[in-house]
Design a protein around this motif. Structure first.
Motif, PDB file in Angstrom:
ATOM      1  N   ALA A  19      -2.560  23.356 -53.507  1.00  0.00           N
ATOM      2  CA  ALA A  19      -3.206  22.393 -54.414  1.00  0.00           C
ATOM      3  C   ALA A  19      -4.705  22.325 -54.141  1.00  0.00           C
ATOM      4  O   ALA A  19      -5.154  22.486 -53.001  1.00  0.00           O
ATOM      5  CB  ALA A  19      -2.580  21.016 -54.220  1.00  0.00           C
ATOM      6  N   PRO A  20      -5.491  22.036 -55.188  1.00  0.00           N
ATOM      7  CA  PRO A  20      -6.926  21.851 -54.983  1.00  0.00           C
ATOM      8  C   PRO A  20      -7.208  20.631 -54.101  1.00  0.00           C
ATOM      9  O   PRO A  20      -6.431  19.682 -54.067  1.00  0.00           O
ATOM     10  CB  PRO A  20      -7.474  21.615 -56.393  1.00  0.00           C
ATOM     11  CG  PRO A  20      -6.398  22.015 -57.326  1.00  0.00           C
ATOM     12  CD  PRO A  20      -5.106  21.917 -56.584  1.00  0.00           C
ATOM     13  N   VAL A  21      -8.333  20.678 -53.424  1.00  0.00           N
ATOM     14  CA  VAL A  21      -8.801  19.549 -52.630  1.00  0.00           C
ATOM     15  C   VAL A  21      -9.618  18.660 -53.569  1.00  0.00           C
ATOM     16  O   VAL A  21     -10.582  19.118 -54.178  1.00  0.00           O
ATOM     17  CB  VAL A  21      -9.665  20.028 -51.445  1.00  0.00           C
ATOM     18  CG1 VAL A  21     -10.270  18.848 -50.705  1.00  0.00           C
ATOM     19  CG2 VAL A  21      -8.843  20.907 -50.515  1.00  0.00           C
ATOM     20  N   ASP A  22      -9.207  17.403 -53.692  1.00  0.00           N
ATOM     21  CA  ASP A  22      -9.906  16.472 -54.586  1.00  0.00           C
ATOM     22  C   ASP A  22     -11.163  15.886 -53.950  1.00  0.00           C
ATOM     23  O   ASP A  22     -12.145  15.632 -54.633  1.00  0.00           O
ATOM     24  CB  ASP A  22      -8.974  15.327 -55.000  1.00  0.00           C
ATOM     25  CG  ASP A  22      -7.812  15.803 -55.843  1.00  0.00           C
ATOM     26  OD1 ASP A  22      -7.987  16.760 -56.625  1.00  0.00           O
ATOM     27  OD2 ASP A  22      -6.717  15.224 -55.712  1.00  0.00           O
ATOM     28  N   GLU A  23     -11.099  15.647 -52.638  1.00  0.00           N
ATOM     29  CA  GLU A  23     -12.199  14.991 -51.949  1.00  0.00           C
ATOM     30  C   GLU A  23     -12.200  15.431 -50.495  1.00  0.00           C
ATOM     31  O   GLU A  23     -11.147  15.548 -49.873  1.00  0.00           O
ATOM     32  CB  GLU A  23     -11.992  13.471 -52.036  1.00  0.00           C
ATOM     33  CG  GLU A  23     -12.987  12.647 -51.300  1.00  0.00           C
ATOM     34  CD  GLU A  23     -12.669  11.154 -51.363  1.00  0.00           C
ATOM     35  OE1 GLU A  23     -13.475  10.396 -50.815  1.00  0.00           O
ATOM     36  OE2 GLU A  23     -11.627  10.758 -51.919  1.00  0.00           O
ATOM     37  N   VAL A  24     -13.384  15.662 -49.952  1.00  0.00           N
ATOM     38  CA  VAL A  24     -13.497  16.009 -48.543  1.00  0.00           C
ATOM     39  C   VAL A  24     -13.519  14.709 -47.743  1.00  0.00           C
ATOM     40  O   VAL A  24     -14.472  13.944 -47.814  1.00  0.00           O
ATOM     41  CB  VAL A  24     -14.748  16.860 -48.253  1.00  0.00           C
ATOM     42  CG1 VAL A  24     -14.892  17.116 -46.764  1.00  0.00           C
ATOM     43  CG2 VAL A  24     -14.670  18.176 -49.011  1.00  0.00           C
ATOM     44  N   GLY A 119     -17.194  28.429 -54.060  1.00  0.00           N
ATOM     45  CA  GLY A 119     -16.430  27.235 -53.711  1.00  0.00           C
ATOM     46  C   GLY A 119     -17.389  26.216 -53.138  1.00  0.00           C
ATOM     47  O   GLY A 119     -18.585  26.254 -53.423  1.00  0.00           O
ATOM     48  N   THR A 120     -16.866  25.315 -52.312  1.00  0.00           N
ATOM     49  CA  THR A 120     -17.724  24.333 -51.648  1.00  0.00           C
ATOM     50  C   THR A 120     -17.423  24.331 -50.157  1.00  0.00           C
ATOM     51  O   THR A 120     -16.391  24.811 -49.712  1.00  0.00           O
ATOM     52  CB  THR A 120     -17.510  22.909 -52.221  1.00  0.00           C
ATOM     53  OG1 THR A 120     -16.146  22.548 -52.057  1.00  0.00           O
ATOM     54  CG2 THR A 120     -17.882  22.840 -53.690  1.00  0.00           C
ATOM     55  N   ASP A 121     -18.356  23.741 -49.401  1.00  0.00           N
ATOM     56  CA  ASP A 121     -18.158  23.598 -47.959  1.00  0.00           C
ATOM     57  C   ASP A 121     -17.790  22.151 -47.638  1.00  0.00           C
ATOM     58  O   ASP A 121     -17.540  21.340 -48.544  1.00  0.00           O
ATOM     59  CB  ASP A 121     -19.392  24.084 -47.189  1.00  0.00           C
ATOM     60  CG  ASP A 121     -20.647  23.264 -47.473  1.00  0.00           C
ATOM     61  OD1 ASP A 121     -20.548  22.135 -48.016  1.00  0.00           O
ATOM     62  OD2 ASP A 121     -21.737  23.741 -47.130  1.00  0.00           O
ATOM     63  N   LEU A 122     -17.778  21.799 -46.371  1.00  0.00           N
ATOM     64  CA  LEU A 122     -17.380  20.453 -45.961  1.00  0.00           C
ATOM     65  C   LEU A 122     -18.354  19.368 -46.403  1.00  0.00           C
ATOM     66  O   LEU A 122     -17.990  18.199 -46.460  1.00  0.00           O
ATOM     67  CB  LEU A 122     -17.217  20.389 -44.434  1.00  0.00           C
ATOM     68  CG  LEU A 122     -15.987  21.060 -43.875  1.00  0.00           C
ATOM     69  CD1 LEU A 122     -16.010  21.037 -42.349  1.00  0.00           C
ATOM     70  CD2 LEU A 122     -14.726  20.395 -44.402  1.00  0.00           C
ATOM     71  N   GLU A 123     -19.593  19.756 -46.703  1.00  0.00           N
ATOM     72  CA  GLU A 123     -20.587  18.784 -47.166  1.00  0.00           C
ATOM     73  C   GLU A 123     -20.628  18.697 -48.687  1.00  0.00           C
ATOM     74  O   GLU A 123     -21.466  18.005 -49.251  1.00  0.00           O
ATOM     75  CB  GLU A 123     -21.981  19.140 -46.629  1.00  0.00           C
ATOM     76  CG  GLU A 123     -22.139  18.881 -45.135  1.00  0.00           C
ATOM     77  CD  GLU A 123     -21.437  19.932 -44.285  1.00  0.00           C
ATOM     78  OE1 GLU A 123     -21.497  21.134 -44.624  1.00  0.00           O
ATOM     79  OE2 GLU A 123     -20.795  19.553 -43.291  1.00  0.00           O
ATOM     80  N   GLY A 124     -19.743  19.438 -49.352  1.00  0.00           N
ATOM     81  CA  GLY A 124     -19.734  19.447 -50.810  1.00  0.00           C
ATOM     82  C   GLY A 124     -20.781  20.363 -51.410  1.00  0.00           C
ATOM     83  O   GLY A 124     -20.989  20.370 -52.619  1.00  0.00           O
ATOM     84  N   GLU A 125     -21.435  21.155 -50.554  1.00  0.00           N
ATOM     85  CA  GLU A 125     -22.460  22.090 -51.018  1.00  0.00           C
ATOM     86  C   GLU A 125     -21.798  23.340 -51.573  1.00  0.00           C
ATOM     87  O   GLU A 125     -20.762  23.786 -51.084  1.00  0.00           O
ATOM     88  CB  GLU A 125     -23.413  22.465 -49.872  1.00  0.00           C
ATOM     89  CG  GLU A 125     -24.182  21.297 -49.304  1.00  0.00           C
ATOM     90  CD  GLU A 125     -25.149  20.684 -50.288  1.00  0.00           C
ATOM     91  OE1 GLU A 125     -25.786  21.438 -51.063  1.00  0.00           O
ATOM     92  OE2 GLU A 125     -25.261  19.444 -50.299  1.00  0.00           O
TER      93      GLU A 125
END
Length: 188
Positions: A19-24, A119-125
């Protein structure tokens, strides 16, 4: 940070799309830290969240090339594009893969020579990776895990049959099989 058990072929989490990650969240950050520690302890060059029993679209990767330039990162909700694969039989010396979820074995597998991943990293970048060769193979292998595919699902018929025999002999191919890096005597 903690090393987590690695799921082995047959566990349902490895055979279903993640499943996709909705929020880090902090839980995601802990998961990623644990994934890096687990990958390093195994040792491996990549690890997808389903391999540690978490059905989310996350993977980590790490590789030192010949010049010892580190290449290490995490990608959340990745999208992958690859160059066309060259037809023909894979070279067993140059195109063999192993997998922490089918430990101790290697089989030849033809992959695309180039890959681009976003994609994105842990900071949402935003993350953008464009690689070729071994690094492209790593991205394709880990991305497959997010779609419920283990590399042995892609090997030729003869190697697939060999893999199935190995799995039966070792008692794999059923839910609940795993191994613990640093504790169990397995190599991938």
């Amino acid at each position: 940070m903690a090393v987590r058990p690695i799921k082995i072929m047959g566990d349902p989490v490895l055979h279903s799309p993640a499943a996709p990650v909705d929020e880090v969240t902090d839980d995601i950050r802990v998961l990623v830290a644990d994934m890096f520690e687990t990958m390093d302890a195994a040792p491996g060059v990549g690890l997808a969240a389903p391999q540690v029993g978490v059905a989310l679209r996350i993977f980590v990767y790490s590789h030192l090339d010949d010049d010892e330039h580190p290449w290490r990162g995490v990608v959340i909700n990745p999208e992958l594009w690859v160059s066309p694969s060259v037809p023909g039989e894979p070279d067993p010396d140059l195109e063999s893969e192993g997998c922490l979820s089918f430990p101790g074995e290697r089989f030849p597998l033809r992959r695309a020579e180039r890959a681009m991943l976003t994609g994105t990293d842990l900071e949402g970048e935003h993350v953008w990776v464009q690689v070729e060769g071994w690094r492209a193979r790593i991205l394709q292998h880990e991305f497959d895990h997010l779609d419920g595919i283990i590399y042995i699902d892609r090997v030729d018929d003869a190697d697939w049959k060999t893999a199935q025999k190995i799995a039966r002999k070792r008692g794999w191919g059923r839910p609940g099989c795993s191994w613990m890096p640093g504790e169990d005597d397995l190599e991938a």
